[in-house]
Design a protein around this motif. Sequence first.
Motif, PDB file in Angstrom:
ATOM      1  N   ALA A 208      88.386  10.249  79.323  1.00 35.39           N
ATOM      2  CA  ALA A 208      87.686  10.966  80.389  1.00 35.39           C
ATOM      3  C   ALA A 208      86.905   9.982  81.253  1.00 35.39           C
ATOM      4  CB  ALA A 208      86.758  12.017  79.791  1.00 35.39           C
ATOM      5  N   ARG A 210      87.584   6.890  81.693  1.00 35.47           N
ATOM      6  CA  ARG A 210      88.551   6.109  82.456  1.00 35.47           C
ATOM      7  C   ARG A 210      88.995   6.873  83.702  1.00 35.47           C
ATOM      8  NH1 ARG A 210      94.059   6.179  79.591  1.00 35.47           N
ATOM      9  NH2 ARG A 210      93.845   8.315  80.301  1.00 35.47           N
ATOM     10  N   ASP A 211      89.264   8.162  83.537  1.00 41.74           N
ATOM     11  CA  ASP A 211      89.823   8.928  84.651  1.00 41.74           C
ATOM     12  C   ASP A 211      88.782   9.276  85.700  1.00 41.74           C
ATOM     13  OD1 ASP A 211      92.260   8.767  83.554  1.00 41.74           O
ATOM     14  OD2 ASP A 211      92.371  10.825  82.830  1.00 41.74           O
ATOM     15  N   ASP A 212      87.576   9.613  85.280  1.00 46.36           N
ATOM     16  CA  ASP A 212      86.533   9.953  86.245  1.00 46.36           C
ATOM     17  C   ASP A 212      85.188   9.908  85.538  1.00 46.36           C
ATOM     18  OD1 ASP A 212      84.716  11.138  88.002  1.00 46.36           O
ATOM     19  OD2 ASP A 212      86.296  12.329  88.925  1.00 46.36           O
ATOM     20  N   ASP A 214      82.056  10.134  86.571  1.00 50.78           N
ATOM     21  CA  ASP A 214      81.051  11.159  86.894  1.00 50.78           C
ATOM     22  C   ASP A 214      81.406  12.497  86.267  1.00 50.78           C
ATOM     23  OD1 ASP A 214      79.498   9.413  88.306  1.00 50.78           O
ATOM     24  OD2 ASP A 214      80.503   9.817  90.202  1.00 50.78           O
ATOM     25  N   ALA A 215      82.676  12.844  86.348  1.00 52.07           N
ATOM     26  CA  ALA A 215      83.091  14.115  85.763  1.00 52.07           C
ATOM     27  C   ALA A 215      82.881  14.094  84.257  1.00 52.07           C
ATOM     28  CB  ALA A 215      84.551  14.407  86.101  1.00 52.07           C
ATOM     29  N   ALA A 216      83.141  12.932  83.635  1.00 57.36           N
ATOM     30  CA  ALA A 216      82.927  12.816  82.194  1.00 57.36           C
ATOM     31  C   ALA A 216      81.458  13.037  81.869  1.00 57.36           C
ATOM     32  CB  ALA A 216      83.381  11.449  81.703  1.00 57.36           C
TER      33      ALA A 216
ATOM     34  N   PHE B  74      72.686  13.710  88.789  1.00 53.41           N
ATOM     35  CA  PHE B  74      73.472  12.606  89.342  1.00 53.41           C
ATOM     36  C   PHE B  74      72.671  11.788  90.353  1.00 53.41           C
ATOM     37  CE2 PHE B  74      76.837  15.008  87.452  1.00 53.41           C
ATOM     38  CZ  PHE B  74      77.693  14.018  87.007  1.00 53.41           C
ATOM     39  N   PHE B 106      83.020  20.212  90.692  1.00 54.44           N
ATOM     40  CA  PHE B 106      82.818  19.300  91.812  1.00 54.44           C
ATOM     41  C   PHE B 106      83.464  19.848  93.075  1.00 54.44           C
ATOM     42  CE2 PHE B 106      82.132  16.736  88.125  1.00 54.44           C
ATOM     43  CZ  PHE B 106      81.108  15.893  88.503  1.00 54.44           C
ATOM     44  N   ARG B 110      87.726  17.224  90.415  1.00 55.02           N
ATOM     45  CA  ARG B 110      87.639  15.969  89.679  1.00 55.02           C
ATOM     46  C   ARG B 110      88.014  16.201  88.232  1.00 55.02           C
ATOM     47  NH1 ARG B 110      82.538  12.741  92.033  1.00 55.02           N
ATOM     48  NH2 ARG B 110      83.438  11.087  90.815  1.00 55.02           N
ATOM     49  N   PHE B 112      90.450  15.140  84.888  1.00 55.55           N
ATOM     50  CA  PHE B 112      90.900  13.869  84.307  1.00 55.55           C
ATOM     51  C   PHE B 112      92.410  13.802  84.482  1.00 55.55           C
ATOM     52  CE2 PHE B 112      87.191  15.187  81.604  1.00 55.55           C
ATOM     53  CZ  PHE B 112      86.282  14.422  82.314  1.00 55.55           C
ATOM     54  N   MET B 115      95.138  13.050  81.715  1.00 52.07           N
ATOM     55  CA  MET B 115      95.002  13.769  80.453  1.00 52.07           C
ATOM     56  C   MET B 115      95.652  15.139  80.614  1.00 52.07           C
ATOM     57  SD  MET B 115      91.079  12.749  79.639  1.00 52.07           S
ATOM     58  CE  MET B 115      90.843  13.619  78.102  1.00 52.07           C
ATOM     59  N   ARG B 186      87.048  23.998  82.017  1.00 48.55           N
ATOM     60  CA  ARG B 186      86.467  22.788  81.442  1.00 48.55           C
ATOM     61  C   ARG B 186      84.936  22.873  81.448  1.00 48.55           C
ATOM     62  NH1 ARG B 186      87.230  17.067  84.422  1.00 48.55           N
ATOM     63  NH2 ARG B 186      85.709  18.070  85.771  1.00 48.55           N
ATOM     64  N   ARG B 318      84.185   6.429  92.078  1.00 48.05           N
ATOM     65  CA  ARG B 318      84.419   5.097  91.543  1.00 48.05           C
ATOM     66  C   ARG B 318      85.006   4.178  92.604  1.00 48.05           C
ATOM     67  NH1 ARG B 318      88.318   5.291  86.740  1.00 48.05           N
ATOM     68  NH2 ARG B 318      88.928   7.188  87.738  1.00 48.05           N
TER      69      ARG B 318
END
Lengths: 350, 318
Positions: A208, A210-212, A214-216, B74, B106, B110, B112, B115, B186, B318
Amino acid sequence: MESLKTYFSGQRGVYHGIAIAVVVAVFALPFITIDAYTIQLATQALIYVLLALGLNVVVGYAGLLDLGYVAFYAVGAYTSGILTTRLGWPMWATIPAVVAACVLAGVVIGGPTLRLRSDYLAIVTLGFGEIIRVTAQNLSITGGPSGIFGIPTWSFGSWSFNDGLTVGGLFFNGKILLYYFVAIVVMVLGLIGIPRLANGRLGRAWRAVRDDEDAAEAMGVNTYTTKITAYIIGAVWAGLAGQLNASLITTISPTSFQFLQSALVLMAVVIGGMGSVPGVVLGALFITLAPELLRDVWENRSLMFGILLLAVMLFRPKGLWPATSILPWSRDKHRAKVDTKPAQARAEEV
Amino acid sequence: MSLPMIDPSALLTTHPEAVPRPETLLEVKNLRLAFGGVVAVDGLNMNVHRGEIVSVIGPNGAGKTSAFNCITGFYRPDSGEIAFMGKSIIRTRPSKITRMGMARTFQNLRLFSDMSILDNVRTGAHAHLRQHWFDAFLHTPAYRKTERACEEDARYWLDFVGFTGDTLLYVTQLPYGEQRRVEIARALATNPKLLLLDEPAAGLNHTEKRGLVDLIRRVRDLDIAVVLIEHDMGLVMDISERIIVLNYGKEIADGAPDDIRANPLVIEAYLGAGDDEEPADGADQASADPGQPLPPAPPSLPEASATADRSDGGEARR
């Protein structure tokens, strides 16, 4: 019998089948040939597989681009080297010390750097990799530029690996015994353990992040501790590989831990497929074996090797065996077994 | 033409519901956040009570998403107080705030991306999943038990949001609307008391929006308060029990949908005031008379701003 057949045609089964076949083949190699060059090369390849498996946790799962991975390899090698030659510890007793030193190094290096992201992290880890090497070059306890030599082999009581062992009428000398078979055992541990970690709670957090990131974080994943865990696990793994290598070549010096090493291991991970265990094993074997196998084919093997690397990146940009790959013949079976009704219905339509 | 003079304080009605809500979940006081010279949030006050549906609306750049990012940890606000369930959450890590029971989605999806859908939702259960990595390494019975419970949980939430597809697909293989659903599943998997949705209807078609309205109501029925930022006025007016309007980082109105619709300050914020000025937002609405109450569902206004707003989130990518 039938259930076994079904099992090995599923995605997991295919993975397991290939893994078992590879491990058996690798294990059987010394029984076929005890040629010193072959075994030495195979051992070197296995050590690269170990390094690639460890770096895969850091780069492949947690997405932290680490350009100084060889630093932990060096920490492991030097810790075991110093403790055995200077303090006379037996090799096995240094294992906890190696683990502790690598955890410490992981925290010290990872602590400040893991607050950074992507490119910045890569630069800082590159710097730390060099710091470790330069430190080893300038301290007296590490033997300065000439390094440490005469690192003893593994001994348990009066028996050491130098004595060799006779198994089934075949005599195995120390090199083959320890450095090859032990490397296999450690590799198998990694092959089983690392995917297990990656599929659990911690592994999901790694992926998680790795993929994003902030979302993690928004999902309740403390990204900082998650990243540092990945970093430490990778560090310990590299340290153990370093210890193995130090006792194999008996001499370590700062020149064996240059940036090129980090780059090669990273290359193995990227070429194989980031986050894919069969991929990185393939990548590590490719990196170590291809130059050797090409030796007989062509004089300009380095050029050939470079072209091969380029070709892999052009035609398989996600790696030789990407983490997201689904084996074509196992696709429907796998889904139908795990999934709920609608998916089954959909599979039947197709 | 100019608007009639109205005392602004008379408009700042607090909680006009007939039924008093007993518990305040979220309390924001005097929140201020500036990026250099740009004041994104300027003294915001708002409350969210247990189990209510609140919408936060406002023109582009009004500070809605910035306020969201402050509340969820955040961004670190320059000053002000944010309390969640009676505890201050200023300078708290976002992950810890999530553990306390506040989940978010978001503005730009956003998920993953590498996954599976199931893994995405299982990650939501991270905070309350008691599993040691050593158990995962050894595949102990404890690992199997926790993993099974986690998967059941994830499937429950996927079912709850009405996702019926193949859970082993990668999220990028899903159409946009389905991805939105998965993102909400989620967030729900974190077991929240308060769910913040940042433009959940953006990019959805009419049917999907109707499904979303229904979903938000069912979430509320689980005693989860829902706060949404939304540009689709039709949806906002339909679903909200209370609407908070922001402009220039300040709360300019807080009340029931009908009050908001008739509120001149809100109309001014959306359509601009004065003869010589071009309307600030929704230029194609210029034909509508600013003196008239806001139409129940001005379709072009939300649509235009929803697409324009895509990039203004200011979320650090990112």
